[in-house]
Design an enzyme around this catalytic site. Sequence first.
Site, short mmCIF file in Angstrom:
data_model
loop_
_atom_site.label_atom_id
_atom_site.label_comp_id
_atom_site.label_asym_id
_atom_site.label_seq_id
_atom_site.Cartn_x
_atom_site.Cartn_y
_atom_site.Cartn_z
CG ASN A 7 51.79 58.84 51.30
OD1 ASN A 7 50.96 58.73 50.39
ND2 ASN A 7 51.81 58.03 52.35
NE ARG A 91 52.12 54.67 49.71
CZ ARG A 91 51.10 54.41 50.49
NH1 ARG A 91 50.63 55.33 51.30
NH2 ARG A 91 50.54 53.23 50.48
CG HIS A 180 50.07 47.86 52.14
ND1 HIS A 180 49.10 47.03 52.64
CD2 HIS A 180 49.69 49.10 52.48
CE1 HIS A 180 48.15 47.73 53.24
NE2 HIS A 180 48.49 49.01 53.15
CG LEU A 209 48.30 42.22 59.87
CD1 LEU A 209 48.01 41.27 61.02
CD2 LEU A 209 47.59 41.76 58.60
N GLY A 210 47.11 46.91 59.17
CA GLY A 210 46.85 48.26 59.69
C GLY A 210 45.39 48.56 59.44
N GLY A 212 44.43 49.47 56.51
CA GLY A 212 44.40 48.62 55.33
C GLY A 212 45.37 47.47 55.60
NE ARG A 241 40.68 50.06 51.37
CZ ARG A 241 41.98 50.29 51.60
NH1 ARG A 241 42.76 49.32 52.01
NH2 ARG A 241 42.48 51.48 51.39
CG PHE A 284 42.29 46.27 64.69
CD1 PHE A 284 42.15 46.90 63.47
CD2 PHE A 284 42.24 44.88 64.72
CE1 PHE A 284 41.96 46.18 62.30
CE2 PHE A 284 42.05 44.14 63.56
CZ PHE A 284 41.91 44.78 62.35
NE ARG A 285 44.42 52.80 68.60
CZ ARG A 285 45.24 53.69 68.08
NH1 ARG A 285 46.25 54.12 68.78
NH2 ARG A 285 45.04 54.18 66.88
N GLY A 332 50.47 49.28 61.83
CA GLY A 332 49.77 49.68 63.07
C GLY A 332 49.29 48.52 63.93
CB VAL A 333 46.75 45.89 63.34
CG1 VAL A 333 46.27 44.62 64.00
CG2 VAL A 333 45.63 46.92 63.27
N GLY A 334 49.79 45.10 63.26
CA GLY A 334 50.83 44.07 63.33
C GLY A 334 51.88 44.39 64.38
CD GLU A 385 54.11 52.03 53.86
OE1 GLU A 385 53.63 52.46 54.92
OE2 GLU A 385 53.41 51.67 52.90
P1 ADP Z 1 47.06 52.77 57.88
O1 ADP Z 1 46.67 51.56 57.07
O2 ADP Z 1 46.03 53.86 57.82
O3 ADP Z 1 48.47 53.23 57.64
P2 ADP Z 1 48.01 51.94 60.50
O4 ADP Z 1 49.08 51.04 60.00
O5 ADP Z 1 48.42 53.19 61.19
O6 ADP Z 1 46.95 52.27 59.38
O7 ADP Z 1 47.09 51.09 61.49
C1 ADP Z 1 45.97 51.60 62.12
C2 ADP Z 1 45.46 50.54 63.12
O8 ADP Z 1 46.54 50.16 63.97
C3 ADP Z 1 44.33 51.01 64.03
O9 ADP Z 1 43.25 50.11 63.93
C4 ADP Z 1 44.90 50.96 65.43
O10 ADP Z 1 44.04 50.30 66.32
C5 ADP Z 1 46.19 50.20 65.34
N1 ADP Z 1 47.25 50.93 66.04
C6 ADP Z 1 48.07 51.86 65.51
N2 ADP Z 1 48.93 52.33 66.44
C7 ADP Z 1 48.65 51.71 67.60
C8 ADP Z 1 49.17 51.77 68.93
N3 ADP Z 1 50.19 52.56 69.24
N4 ADP Z 1 48.61 50.98 69.84
C9 ADP Z 1 47.62 50.16 69.53
N5 ADP Z 1 47.07 50.05 68.32
C10 ADP Z 1 47.57 50.81 67.35
#
Ligand code: ADP
Length: 401
Positions: A7, A91, A180, A209-210, A212, A241, A284-285, A332-334, A385
Site C-alpha cells: 500500500n 492497493r 475505501h 469512519l477513520g 478519512g 479534510r 478523535f481521541r 479506527g473511529v467506527g 483491507e
Molecule cells: P486512517 O483513515 O488513517 O486509516 P484510522 O482508521 O486508523 O485512520 O482512524 C484513525 C482515527 O481512529 C483516529 O482519530 C483515532 O482517534 C481513532 N482510533 C484509532 N484507533 C483507536 C483506538 N484503539 N482507540 C481509540 N480511538 C482510535
Amino acid sequence: MKILVINSGSSSLKFQVIDMDTETMLAKGNCEKIGAEDSFVKYSVPNKGEIKNPVFMKDHTDATKVALDCLTKGDLAILGSISEIDAIGNRIVQGGDYFKQACIVDDDVIERIEGYYSIAPLHAIANAAAIRACRKIVPNIPQTVVFDTAFHQTMPEYAFRYGLPTEYYEKYKIRKYGFHGTSHKYVSHRAAEYLGKPIEELKLVICHLGNGSSLSAVKYGKCIDTSMGLTPLEGPMMGTRCGSIDPAAVAVIIDKEHLTGAQMNDIMNKKSGMLAISGVSADFRDVNDAWDNDRNPRAKLALDMFGYQCKKLLGGYIAAMNGVDAVVFTAGVGENRPETRARICADMDYLGIKIDLEKNDVMGKDVEITAEGSKVRVLVLATNEELEIARETVELVKNLK
Ligand code: ADP
C-alpha cells in the site's frame, strides 16, 4: 499461498505478508518519509518483536528493497527467500471508470494508473512507482492491482454525476468515484456473514469512519452511492479534510487570500476538518479528551459537526435504498469510538434505529449494538483491507499456475 500486500502513498510504503492457507498475517511494516533525509522503516512480526530503523530511501524502489530485506534478513526474517512469495497485491487508490475490478498487472495497467495523475496526483505516481519497483526487483512474482474505487463502479449515473457542464465529464471524467471501496466491500460481506443472510437480500449502510471517513449504501451486494467523490475530500468532515462544503466558498477564499488552486487544495485536505474546528487535533481521541476533561467548546462543536454530517448521510442512504437492514460501523473511529457511534445513531428511532448504550460501550471488538425493539440492526465490525486485497489476489493468480 503467501501474498505480499503493498500500500504505497506519496511518501510511505506499507507492506504486509499474509499466509492465505490460514488467512494469518505473518509480518507487517511501513517505510516512512521516503525521499527525506530522516526516512525510516518500522517492521514487526506477531509474537516475535518489532524494529524501527533509520534507513535512507530516496524513492519507492529503495523502499521496496528495504521492505523485502526486512522479510528475508535478520532476526525477524519470516522468509528464507523472497521466492516464497506467490504474488504481490497492490492497493491502488484511483482506478477511474476503466477498472471495475481487480486485475493482473501488465504494461497497459501501469500506464493507465499513471494516466490518472490529473485526478489523483498524490497517489497515481506513488502507486505506479511501487509496482514498477517490484517488477524490477522481483520480476518473476506476479502482481495484481486492487482498486479503492472498483467497488463503487456499480453506482448509477444519476448518483455519480455532478451538476456541472457535461464537457467536464466528457473531457476530464469529473464525477464521483468513491474511495475505501476495498473496505466497504470486505465489511459488507462480513456483515452478511454476521447476520447469516445472503448479501443479495440485504440493504446495508457501511460507515467507514477513520482519519478519512466515507459512508456507502450497499443494496443487495452492490454499492449504489458513497460519500467520497472525485477525490477523498467529499462527504463528512474528516480528521484534516473539510468534507462537503459550498463549492463557491473555495472561489471566494482563493480570491480573498490570493491562493493558487494547489494551495487551496492543501488547506482543504490538510488544515481543515476536526483539526481546524477543534483547534486541538485531528485525532478523535484528543478531541474527545478536550471536551470530556476540559469542556473545550470547540472540541464539542467538532464532534457535533462530525456526528451530524454522518447522520444526514446515513438518513439519505436509507431514503435512497427505501430502507435498511443493518448499519455497520468500521475503521479506527467506527471500531473504537462508542461516543461517535452514539452521536450518529441518536434520535434515529423514526427511521428504526436504536442502539443499546451498554452494548455500544466496547472498543476493537466485533459486536452487535442493536437495542431491543430496533427495526434496524447495528453492528461494529473490524475492517481488513489487506486481507481483502490478498483474497482478490489469490483469486486472480490461482488461474496462472
Ligand atoms: P486512517 O483513515 O488513517 O486509516 P484510522 O482508521 O486508523 O485512520 O482512524 C484513525 C482515527 O481512529 C483516529 O482519530 C483515532 O482517534 C481513532 N482510533 C484509532 N484507533 C483507536 C483506538 N484503539 N482507540 C481509540 N480511538 C482510535
